[in-house]
Design a protein around this motif. Structure first.
Motif, short mmCIF file in Angstrom:
data_model
loop_
_atom_site.label_atom_id
_atom_site.label_comp_id
_atom_site.label_asym_id
_atom_site.label_seq_id
_atom_site.Cartn_x
_atom_site.Cartn_y
_atom_site.Cartn_z
N MET A 1 0.80 -1.22 0.00
CA MET A 1 0.00 0.00 0.00
C MET A 1 0.84 1.28 0.00
N TYR A 2 1.94 1.25 0.74
CA TYR A 2 2.76 2.47 0.84
C TYR A 2 3.27 2.91 -0.53
N SER A 3 3.70 1.96 -1.34
CA SER A 3 4.20 2.30 -2.68
C SER A 3 3.07 2.69 -3.62
N LEU A 4 1.94 2.00 -3.50
CA LEU A 4 0.78 2.36 -4.33
C LEU A 4 0.36 3.80 -4.05
N GLN A 5 0.27 4.13 -2.77
CA GLN A 5 -0.14 5.48 -2.38
C GLN A 5 0.90 6.52 -2.81
N SER A 6 2.17 6.15 -2.67
CA SER A 6 3.25 7.07 -3.03
C SER A 6 3.21 7.40 -4.52
N LEU A 7 3.04 6.38 -5.37
CA LEU A 7 3.00 6.62 -6.81
C LEU A 7 1.75 7.41 -7.21
N PHE A 8 0.64 7.15 -6.54
CA PHE A 8 -0.57 7.95 -6.79
C PHE A 8 -0.30 9.43 -6.48
N ASN A 9 0.37 9.68 -5.35
CA ASN A 9 0.67 11.07 -4.97
C ASN A 9 1.64 11.72 -5.95
N ILE A 10 2.66 10.94 -6.37
CA ILE A 10 3.65 11.48 -7.31
C ILE A 10 2.99 11.86 -8.63
N TYR A 11 2.20 10.93 -9.18
CA TYR A 11 1.58 11.19 -10.49
C TYR A 11 0.51 12.30 -10.39
N THR A 12 -0.16 12.39 -9.26
CA THR A 12 -1.13 13.48 -9.06
C THR A 12 -0.41 14.82 -9.05
N LYS A 13 0.73 14.86 -8.35
CA LYS A 13 1.52 16.10 -8.28
C LYS A 13 2.09 16.46 -9.64
N LEU A 14 2.43 15.44 -10.46
CA LEU A 14 2.97 15.68 -11.80
C LEU A 14 1.86 15.96 -12.82
N LYS A 15 0.60 15.88 -12.33
CA LYS A 15 -0.58 16.09 -13.19
C LYS A 15 -0.66 15.08 -14.32
N ASP A 16 -0.19 13.85 -14.03
CA ASP A 16 -0.29 12.74 -14.98
C ASP A 16 -1.60 12.02 -14.66
N GLU A 17 -2.69 12.48 -15.23
CA GLU A 17 -4.02 12.03 -14.85
C GLU A 17 -4.25 10.54 -15.13
N LYS A 18 -3.68 10.03 -16.23
CA LYS A 18 -3.89 8.63 -16.59
C LYS A 18 -3.26 7.70 -15.55
N SER B 1 -2.27 8.51 -12.54
CA SER B 1 -2.89 8.79 -11.25
C SER B 1 -4.18 7.99 -11.10
N ALA B 2 -4.97 7.94 -12.16
CA ALA B 2 -6.24 7.18 -12.13
C ALA B 2 -5.97 5.68 -11.99
N ASN B 3 -4.93 5.21 -12.70
CA ASN B 3 -4.57 3.79 -12.59
C ASN B 3 -4.25 3.40 -11.15
N PHE B 4 -3.45 4.24 -10.49
CA PHE B 4 -3.04 3.90 -9.13
C PHE B 4 -4.16 4.12 -8.12
N SER B 5 -5.09 4.97 -8.43
CA SER B 5 -6.29 5.09 -7.59
C SER B 5 -7.06 3.78 -7.62
N LYS B 6 -7.14 3.18 -8.82
CA LYS B 6 -7.82 1.89 -8.97
C LYS B 6 -7.06 0.79 -8.23
N PHE B 7 -5.72 0.77 -8.35
CA PHE B 7 -4.92 -0.25 -7.67
C PHE B 7 -5.07 -0.16 -6.14
N ILE B 8 -5.14 1.07 -5.64
CA ILE B 8 -5.31 1.29 -4.20
C ILE B 8 -6.65 0.72 -3.74
N GLN B 9 -7.70 0.97 -4.51
CA GLN B 9 -9.03 0.45 -4.17
C GLN B 9 -9.02 -1.08 -4.15
#
Length: 535
Positions: free
Chosen positions: A486-503, A505-513
């Motif tokens: 979970m820690y890495s999933l959340q970290s990558l979601f945060n990184i891609y959100t900050k980079l405004k990489d929406e695709k 970011s959405a993928n990792f939101s799904k993986f977290i769920q």
């Protein structure tokens, strides 16, 4: 009667001396922080962060609250103590250290009281208790917060022994009840306490004349203690066996699979224990996990030592029985960590804390039967010994109080411990020494690359110095090992959100769920989100 004789004639002077000495040698560690397993026993263990998880503490593995799967430790009284202290002092380590030191000081005073009840004079009892108070081998049990189970179980063991001697002498029912109560408390503090049945039996034999005859009340008490210890052993192998493995390690190797190898290894370890008891020159926590399949010179030495102890035990049984008592208690508490049941280490310093009760009896017996009197020469020799022990204990406690110094001392003796490198890197990162932290994380990975946590920790450090691409690469390495980490999933979601990489970011939101729902994300699907230059 000279001044020294008048001084020790008053117990209050003796107890004050023992308290002051114990406090002085352990003062340096009070400012220390958490190290090693303190993270899973306390810092990240939700069960000890408040008093709402008492049921879980007594029905789950000790490390369950930290999310550590496969743990087979069951130390509920220790965890409850941590929870009470966390409630009182918060996440600060100071309260935890103060409690460990308090329990050790209490043990020193209880030891002196027990030796007196066993018939030792004040001076031999004082000498033995002082050695126990300041001996450097005990620092691992007292200064290491996660080692609390040793001092805490020793407290209940000493109280059980004191109450037992009281019942032997006066046959008062409250001694009977408090003996059983302390046995029960000791059992739920540390598994080794089940050897109390042997300890109390040795004490009973020692207290009797040459002809052994158990009174009805004593027989009933010993039988009840036996059933308590046997019942706890049964529960530990069934209800409180959280892995299906009776051992405290899941390792499958020549050592864990062969009791002969474990016996040979113990023969090699025993002389090391004897050397540490005389004077521990080199002290470090992470002992090498090295099994011996054949007898070497050290192993033959250990075998000869066991033979000598066995002869003295038998000879003493037929005479004064004092050596029988000391040797019997020493090996009774050493037996559970001798390798009969595989443990998570070959030998450790804190494993000598409980056996030191037997050593203390032998020290008191040495001075008692030598008919030592208070003389200036004796005070000088004893003072030099206590000074040497105290200096070493203070030095070791200074190491325990400084995490960086502590881990660098570990590396000096063990350069192949990924855990030490990782822990040192975490401390350095907390202190914002990021480049040094990266170096030690890399060393940890080069030694043993099997944990996603190390890659995640390294990634977080890279982020601190704005090396985002390196951080992303490390998080993906962590997920390759454990796709639901979970820690890495959340970290990558945060990184891609900050980079405004929406695709992504959405993928990792799904993986977290998926991970939150108990599903394991597909690594191949995760891998498609990895930047092309990192594949």
């Amino acid at each position: 009667m000279n001044f020294a004789e008048r001084f020790i004639s008053k117990k209050v002077n003796i107890f004050l001396t023992l308290v002051v000495l114990s406090l002085l040698v352990y003062l340096p560690v009070i400012r220390g922080d958490y190290v090693f397993d303190d993270d899973i026993f306390i810092v990240n263990n939700q069960y000890v962060h408040d008093l709402n998880h008492v049921k879980q503490i007594y029905t789950h593995s000790t490390t369950d609250g930290a999310g550590v799967n496969g743990g087979n430790f069951y130390r509920p009284n220790q965890s409850l103590s941590h929870a009470i202290l966390y409630t009182l002092f918060g996440k600060s380590a100071t309260g935890q250290h103060l409690f460990s030191i308090f329990i050790h000081i209490l043990n020193v005073c209880l030891l002196f009281s027990l030796l007196g009840l066993l018939g030792f004079s004040p001076l031999p009892s004082l000498i033995a208790s002082t050695v126990f108070a300041v001996h450097p081998i005990n620092t691992e049990a007292v200064a290491y917060i996660s080692g609390l189970s040793d001092p805490l179980s020793m407290m209940f063991i000493l109280l059980a022994c004191i109450c037992y001697v009281g019942y032997h002498r006066e046959q008062k029912i409250y001694y009977f009840v408090f003996t059983l109560l302390n046995v029960l408390l000791a059992l739920f503090t540390k598994e080794s306490s089940m050897m109390l049945i042997l300890v109390l039996l040795f004490i009973e034999i020692y207290l009797q004349a040459k002809k052994i005859s158990l009174a009805k009340g004593i027989s009933s008490l010993l039988i009840l203690v036996f059933f308590l210890c046997a019942g706890f052993l049964y529960l530990k192998f069934t209800v409180f066996n959280f892995t299906g493995n009776i051992a405290l390690t899941a390792a499958d190797n020549e050592y864990t699979q062969s009791i002969v190898v474990r016996f040979i290894t113990f023969c090699n370890v025993l002389p090391r224990y004897m050397g540490m008891l005389i004077f521990p020159v080199s002290q470090y926590l992470e002992k090498p996990y090295t099994a011996y399949i054949t007898f070497e010179a050290l192993g033959f030495g250990g075998l000869m030592l066991m033979g000598a102890f066995t002869y003295m035990f038998y000879y003493s049984f037929r005479s004064s029985r004092v050596l029988m008592l000391g040797i019997g208690i020493f090996f009774a508490f050493l037996l559970p960590v001798s390798g009969i049941i595989p443990t998570n280490a070959i030998y450790l310093e804190h494993w000598l804390y409980l056996p030191f009760l037997g050593i203390s009896i032998l020290i008191a017996a040495l001075f008692q039967y030598a008919k030592v009197k208070i003389k200036p020469g004796l005070f000088i020799l004893f003072g030099v010994l206590i000074l040497a022990y105290s200096a070493k204990t203070i030095y070791r406690n200074i190491q325990w109080a400084d995490a960086i110094r502590f881990y660098k001392n570990e590396i000096k003796f063990n350069k192949k411990s990924a855990r030490v490198y990782n822990n040192l890197a975490m401390v350095l990162s907390d202190k914002k020494d990021y480049y040094s932290a990266i170096n030690y994380y890399s060393l940890a990975i080069s030694v043993y690359d099997a944990y996603p946590q190390t890659h995640h920790n390294l990634a977080q450090t890279y982020l601190q110095i704005n090396q985002v691409s390196s951080a992303i690469a490390e998080e993906y390495k962590a997920l390759e090992m454990q796709p639901n980490f979970m820690y890495s999933l959340q970290s990558l979601f945060n990184i891609y959100t900050k980079l405004k990489d929406e695709k992504r970011s959405a993928n990792f939101s799904k993986f977290i769920q998926e991970a939150e729902q108990g599903k394991i994300p597909d690594w191949n699907e995760i891998r498609t989100s990895l930047p092309a230059d990192k594949k």
